[in-house]
Scaffold this active site. Structure first.
Site, PDB file in Angstrom:
ATOM      1  N   GLU A  17     -65.375 -38.236  13.407  1.00  0.00           N
ATOM      2  CA  GLU A  17     -65.627 -38.065  11.977  1.00  0.00           C
ATOM      3  C   GLU A  17     -65.010 -39.245  11.237  1.00  0.00           C
ATOM      4  O   GLU A  17     -63.814 -39.507  11.357  1.00  0.00           O
ATOM      5  CB  GLU A  17     -65.029 -36.760  11.454  1.00  0.00           C
ATOM      6  CG  GLU A  17     -65.345 -36.543   9.966  1.00  0.00           C
ATOM      7  CD  GLU A  17     -64.681 -35.321   9.367  1.00  0.00           C
ATOM      8  OE1 GLU A  17     -65.156 -34.841   8.328  1.00  0.00           O
ATOM      9  OE2 GLU A  17     -63.665 -34.843   9.932  1.00  0.00           O
ATOM     10  N   GLU A  41     -59.364 -41.647   9.284  1.00  0.00           N
ATOM     11  CA  GLU A  41     -59.111 -41.612   7.839  1.00  0.00           C
ATOM     12  C   GLU A  41     -58.268 -42.818   7.447  1.00  0.00           C
ATOM     13  O   GLU A  41     -57.311 -43.169   8.140  1.00  0.00           O
ATOM     14  CB  GLU A  41     -58.388 -40.311   7.456  1.00  0.00           C
ATOM     15  CG  GLU A  41     -57.940 -40.205   6.011  1.00  0.00           C
ATOM     16  CD  GLU A  41     -59.079 -40.320   5.026  1.00  0.00           C
ATOM     17  OE1 GLU A  41     -58.953 -41.136   4.093  1.00  0.00           O
ATOM     18  OE2 GLU A  41     -60.092 -39.611   5.191  1.00  0.00           O
ATOM     19  N   ASP A  89     -67.472 -41.513  -0.104  1.00  0.00           N
ATOM     20  CA  ASP A  89     -67.474 -42.120  -1.432  1.00  0.00           C
ATOM     21  C   ASP A  89     -68.869 -42.689  -1.713  1.00  0.00           C
ATOM     22  O   ASP A  89     -69.379 -43.498  -0.943  1.00  0.00           O
ATOM     23  CB  ASP A  89     -66.436 -43.241  -1.457  1.00  0.00           C
ATOM     24  CG  ASP A  89     -66.156 -43.764  -2.854  1.00  0.00           C
ATOM     25  OD1 ASP A  89     -67.071 -43.744  -3.694  1.00  0.00           O
ATOM     26  OD2 ASP A  89     -65.012 -44.193  -3.098  1.00  0.00           O
ATOM     27  N   ASP A  99     -73.007 -34.188  -1.564  1.00  0.00           N
ATOM     28  CA  ASP A  99     -73.522 -33.478  -2.735  1.00  0.00           C
ATOM     29  C   ASP A  99     -74.047 -34.478  -3.755  1.00  0.00           C
ATOM     30  O   ASP A  99     -74.439 -34.090  -4.862  1.00  0.00           O
ATOM     31  CB  ASP A  99     -72.427 -32.611  -3.366  1.00  0.00           C
ATOM     32  CG  ASP A  99     -71.254 -33.441  -3.880  1.00  0.00           C
ATOM     33  OD1 ASP A  99     -71.064 -34.576  -3.394  1.00  0.00           O
ATOM     34  OD2 ASP A  99     -70.518 -32.951  -4.761  1.00  0.00           O
ATOM     35  N   TYR A 151     -63.736 -30.271   0.396  1.00  0.00           N
ATOM     36  CA  TYR A 151     -64.519 -30.727  -0.748  1.00  0.00           C
ATOM     37  C   TYR A 151     -65.773 -29.879  -0.907  1.00  0.00           C
ATOM     38  O   TYR A 151     -66.145 -29.484  -2.020  1.00  0.00           O
ATOM     39  CB  TYR A 151     -64.892 -32.194  -0.560  1.00  0.00           C
ATOM     40  CG  TYR A 151     -65.709 -32.777  -1.691  1.00  0.00           C
ATOM     41  CD1 TYR A 151     -65.093 -33.474  -2.726  1.00  0.00           C
ATOM     42  CD2 TYR A 151     -67.086 -32.636  -1.730  1.00  0.00           C
ATOM     43  CE1 TYR A 151     -65.830 -34.016  -3.767  1.00  0.00           C
ATOM     44  CE2 TYR A 151     -67.839 -33.160  -2.769  1.00  0.00           C
ATOM     45  CZ  TYR A 151     -67.206 -33.851  -3.775  1.00  0.00           C
ATOM     46  OH  TYR A 151     -67.942 -34.369  -4.814  1.00  0.00           O
TER      47      TYR A 151
END
Length: 216
Positions: free
Chosen positions: A47, A72, A121, A157, A197
């Site tokens: 991921e 990350e 982002d 989204d 999120y």
């Protein structure tokens, strides 16, 4: 979710150093040796932008026959994910503190089975398009490290980012295995594992998802 404001956590450095068995800060030194960090050698899923870790932790729980790596860039964020993970450590999950743009520097070609991109982002300004995790430059890197039969799973989204991703992947070219304009109202949602999120913002509008693979 890395477009949200990140608060500095003074404890992050010490916590990361204290749990070096589960988090890597020098990924280039593990090139070709990732499987040695797991209990057993298994297919490897990654991921990019793991955030606070809910998705990758739950995936590792649900799929013990797969090894997972959560990448990350934000130290405070990955430290939060690591702390959550350490309440019940799993033998098939590792974290990596680094920039996801450099996957080809610490994974061998064809080494990765699947790449997850969750709520990245959107970088909405046109001049920042190259920073989007589904821009052609990033796709080239993913193609290098993915197994020829490997896939990318992408959720967002942000309608603009989703449309951009459809275009860039189609032109690359890639083939779409699954596309949803409203994941939470689809049959796929029965097995969907949400990010933090996603849980927070999905009531505000639809979640878009696609699964795609590179053409031979």
């Amino acid at each position: 979710m890395n477009f949200l404001r990140v608060r500095n956590k003074p404890w992050a450095d010490g916590y990361i150093k204290a749990h070096a068995d589960y988090i890597v800060i020098d990924p280039q030194n593990w090139l070709g040796k990732w499987q040695s960090r797991f209990e057993k050698s298994q297919p490897l899923d990654v991921e990019v932008g793991t955030g606070k870790g809910q998705f990758i932790i739950e995936m590792a729980k649900a799929h013990p026959d797969i090894n997972f790596i959560g990448v990350e860039l934000q130290k405070s964020v990955i430290a939060t994910a690591l702390r959550k993970f350490m309440t019940a450590p799993l033998p098939n999950l590792q974290f990596v503190l680094t920039d996801g743009a450099n996957l080809d520097e610490f994974f061998h070609p064809d080494e990765v089975n699947k790449i997850f991109l969750n709520f990245s982002d959107p970088w909405p300004k046109k001049r920042h398009a190259k920073r989007r995790l589904t821009s052609p430059g990033f796709l080239k890197t993913y193609q290098t490290v993915l197994d020829p039969a490997g896939t990318i799973e992408f959720k967002t989204d942000n309608r603009g980012l989703f449309e951009y991703t459809l275009v860039t992947m189609n032109h690359y070219p890639m083939t779409f295995d699954y596309v949803s304009l409203d994941l939470h109202r689809s049959a796929e949602n029965e097995t969907n594992i949400q990010t933090e999120y996603e849980e927070k913002f999905s009531p505000n509008g639809p979640i878009y998802k696609l699964v795609a693979h590179f053409n031979a």
